[in-house]
Enzyme design. Structure first.
Site, short mmCIF file in Angstrom:
data_model
loop_
_atom_site.label_atom_id
_atom_site.label_comp_id
_atom_site.label_asym_id
_atom_site.label_seq_id
_atom_site.Cartn_x
_atom_site.Cartn_y
_atom_site.Cartn_z
N ASN A 204 37.75 46.18 44.67
CA ASN A 204 36.98 44.94 44.91
C ASN A 204 36.00 45.11 45.78
O ASN A 204 35.38 43.87 46.18
CB ASN A 204 38.11 43.72 45.27
CG ASN A 204 38.92 43.48 43.75
OD1 ASN A 204 38.58 43.99 42.74
ND2 ASN A 204 39.72 42.67 43.81
N CYS B 100 39.61 35.53 31.06
CA CYS B 100 40.54 36.72 31.07
C CYS B 100 41.90 36.19 31.16
O CYS B 100 42.12 35.01 31.44
CB CYS B 100 40.39 37.75 31.94
SG CYS B 100 40.67 37.34 33.59
N ASP C 138 29.73 29.08 37.96
CA ASP C 138 28.94 27.91 38.13
C ASP C 138 28.63 28.02 39.60
O ASP C 138 27.43 27.63 40.01
CB ASP C 138 29.69 26.84 37.87
CG ASP C 138 31.00 26.64 38.56
OD1 ASP C 138 31.74 27.27 38.43
OD2 ASP C 138 31.38 25.85 39.31
N ARG D 1 42.78 50.20 35.37
CA ARG D 1 41.48 49.45 35.79
C ARG D 1 41.45 49.45 37.22
O ARG D 1 40.49 49.28 38.06
CB ARG D 1 41.47 48.16 35.26
CG ARG D 1 41.44 48.11 33.70
CD ARG D 1 41.21 46.65 33.29
NE ARG D 1 40.23 45.96 34.28
CZ ARG D 1 40.06 44.78 34.60
NH1 ARG D 1 41.05 43.80 34.05
NH2 ARG D 1 39.43 44.22 35.29
C1 EPZ Z 1 37.63 38.51 42.82
O1 EPZ Z 1 37.37 37.68 41.70
C2 EPZ Z 1 38.65 39.68 42.95
N1 EPZ Z 1 37.85 40.47 41.88
C3 EPZ Z 1 39.86 39.12 42.03
O2 EPZ Z 1 40.50 40.42 42.05
C4 EPZ Z 1 40.52 38.29 42.94
O3 EPZ Z 1 41.60 37.71 42.14
C5 EPZ Z 1 39.54 36.93 43.44
O4 EPZ Z 1 38.54 37.65 43.77
C6 EPZ Z 1 40.23 36.06 44.16
O5 EPZ Z 1 40.54 36.69 45.55
C7 EPZ Z 1 36.63 41.27 42.36
O6 EPZ Z 1 36.33 41.16 43.56
C8 EPZ Z 1 36.20 42.30 41.19
P1 EPZ Z 1 36.67 34.30 42.80
P2 EPZ Z 1 36.41 36.59 41.76
O7 EPZ Z 1 35.26 33.88 42.42
O8 EPZ Z 1 35.20 37.02 42.71
C9 EPZ Z 1 36.91 29.95 40.76
C10 EPZ Z 1 41.86 42.05 40.66
O9 EPZ Z 1 43.12 41.66 40.22
N2 EPZ Z 1 35.60 30.07 40.63
O10 EPZ Z 1 36.96 34.40 44.27
O11 EPZ Z 1 35.85 36.58 40.32
C11 EPZ Z 1 37.73 30.97 39.94
O12 EPZ Z 1 37.84 30.46 38.82
C12 EPZ Z 1 41.10 40.62 40.60
O13 EPZ Z 1 41.57 42.87 41.45
C13 EPZ Z 1 34.68 28.86 40.13
O14 EPZ Z 1 35.63 28.07 40.16
O15 EPZ Z 1 37.19 35.35 41.98
C14 EPZ Z 1 38.93 31.15 40.80
O16 EPZ Z 1 39.84 30.20 40.60
C15 EPZ Z 1 41.70 39.38 39.58
N3 EPZ Z 1 33.66 29.11 40.11
C16 EPZ Z 1 38.38 30.80 42.20
O17 EPZ Z 1 37.10 30.20 42.40
C17 EPZ Z 1 33.01 30.01 40.35
O18 EPZ Z 1 31.48 30.13 40.43
C18 EPZ Z 1 38.24 32.26 43.08
O19 EPZ Z 1 37.36 33.14 42.12
C19 EPZ Z 1 33.44 31.33 41.05
C20 EPZ Z 1 35.01 31.17 41.25
#
Ligand code: EPZ
Length: 424
Positions: free
Chosen positions: A23, A116, A124, A402
């Protein structure tokens, strides 16, 4: 498609060296789009997600070659702003190219990443952040079109109802480092992977203050240089192996992850009387046989430095191995409990109330056939199979490829009885 057969009941003993952080490395590879100079990235893990991401960058025009197994050379002399659906749909992390494309070309066109199994994956907050920097954002037939005639630094609040966004912070950083003026990002993610990205961007010549804090201040530059950078160790892989050692009553030493990256996990383990030692200088973290004296726990997943959601499934396995009631509440992805039904097939007693797993631990687990559903759930099933008596067969193990480099082999190296075979 493969399956894995695990002969449980064996304690794991030995040393595991973690790979580079999944990540962190993809956003860092995306940063190569911000310059036409040569970029070298070291300690890149060999993972399916990284392979997909490399293909995506190549379609954007980045010349990429492997200098050696974990070292890649990247150079973005000519860049295009459109990313193909068939690659973006495979992986959420593809969104990380948006910010860099905006920083380089003031333009990005990307299919909206799908959800997913762990839940909805909106962007957003990313898009609102780009708009604050002067971008216009529109959606046509599932394709997000972003463009900026005049990219301009601004103050951006990036927090959402689930807290900060990791890839959102990465995206805004990579758009802002080349945006004229000053950008302040409030409620930025503080994950170690973001700190690593900031340090790489600084090596490229970016002007970033507040690294590691929820408030980042970026003064945009006209252009950036290439980099030669080494990816930080994967804290989630490290935590997974430490928990594998605990649930098998083994002695496992994990090398390559600074203990401070796992402070929430280590705090919980120490509070339930686990026997742990760690050496920040190496860096290494070691667990010792102590399962019989552990007490139940109650945790909630939160943005860093809180307990990481990516260790939630693995922590469920520890909870079902400790007599008594442990509670795990998931605040980042409230639906991230696909692993519970499979753990129940191994004999675990678990209730799910809203987004809290109630784990009634202490009953012996016995091997069974189970199905992997996503990356971290797969890892949890491996841990449960190692802790269970008898044989556990895990189907669809491609999920684990992955995010864990040579997972089966690293486990075998510390004594696990694991066979990977064709799944007919
Ligand atoms: C990163 O995902 C990681 N992936 C995830 O790891 C990890 O679980 C996650 O951060 C939280 O730590 C990578 O870095 C590639 P977020 P990311 O944006 O960035 C909400 C793994 O298993 N949100 O921090 O996509 C979202 O729905 C993976 O290695 C919004 O609402 O996660 C979530 O509930 C899984 N709007 C929360 O925020 C947005 O625009 C955190 O999401 C963006 C996110």
């Amino acid at each position: 498609m493969d399956k894995v057969c695990i002969q449980g009941g064996t304690s794991l003993n030995g040393e595991v060296v973690v790979s580079g952080a999944k990540n962190a490395c993809m956003a860092m590879m995306a940063a190569s789009l911000l310059t036409d100079e040569v970029c070298i990235l070291r300690n890149v893990p060999q993972l399916r997600d990284v392979d997909f991401f490399i293909q995506l960058l190549q379609t954007l025009g980045v010349e990429i070659e492997a200098l050696e197994p974990h070292t890649w050379k990247l150079q973005a002399k000519q860049v295009v702003y459109e990313a193909p659906y068939d690659l973006v749909r495979k992986m959420r992390a593809s969104v990380c190219v948006m910010g860099a494309l905006i920083g380089r070309l003031r333009r990005a066109s990307l299919p909206l990443p799908g959800g997913c199994i762990i839940g909805n994956r909106p962007i957003d907050l990313h898009l609102k952040g780009f708009q604050k920097l002067g971008c216009s954002v529109s959606m046509e037939a599932g394709i997000v079109q972003i463009s900026a005639d005049h990219l301009q630094g601004n103050s951006v609040f990036l927090g959402g109802r689930f807290g900060s966004t990791v890839t959102g912070t990465a995206n805004l950083l990579m758009a802002a480092v080349c945006a004229p003026g000053t950008t302040t990002i409030e409620s930025a993610a503080c994950e170690p992977e973001i700190v690593d990205l900031c340090q790489l961007l600084q090596q490229m010549g970016a002007d970033i203050e507040g690294i590691g804090s929820p408030t980042l201040k970026i003064v945009g530059k006209k252009s950036l240089h290439g980099f030669d950078y080494t990816v930080v160790g994967d804290r989630i892989e490290a935590g997974t192996f430490l928990l594998a050692g605990l649930v098998t009553q083994g002695n496992v030493k994990v090398v390559g992850c600074p203990p401070q990256f796992l402070s929430a996990l280590l705090h919980v383990l120490e509070s339930i009387h686990a026997e742990i030692s760690y050496h920040p200088s190496v860096p290494s973290i070691e667990v010792f046989p102590c399962l019989e004296r552990l007490i139940p726990f109650e945790i909630t997943t939160l943005p860093f430095p809180g307990f990481p959601t990516d260790l939630q499934a693995q922590m469920c396995v520890l909870g079902i191995c400790i007599p008594g009631i442990s509670l795990i509440t998931e605040r980042i992805y409230p639906q991230r409990f696909m692993h519970l039904a499979e753990l129940q097939r191994l004999g675990a007693h678990i209730l799910l109330e809203d987004s809290t797993a109630i784990l009634q631990g202490g009953s012996a687990l016995s091997g069974s056939e189970v199905m992997a559903s996503d990356l971290r759930a797969s890892a949890a099933l491996y841990l449960a199979g190692l802790a269970a008596e008898g044989t556990t067969v895990i189907h669809r193990v491609y999920h684990v490829d992955r995010g864990y480099e040579a997972f089966d082999q690293k486990l075998r190296n510390v004594g696990a009885k694991i066979q990977r075979v064709e799944d007919h």
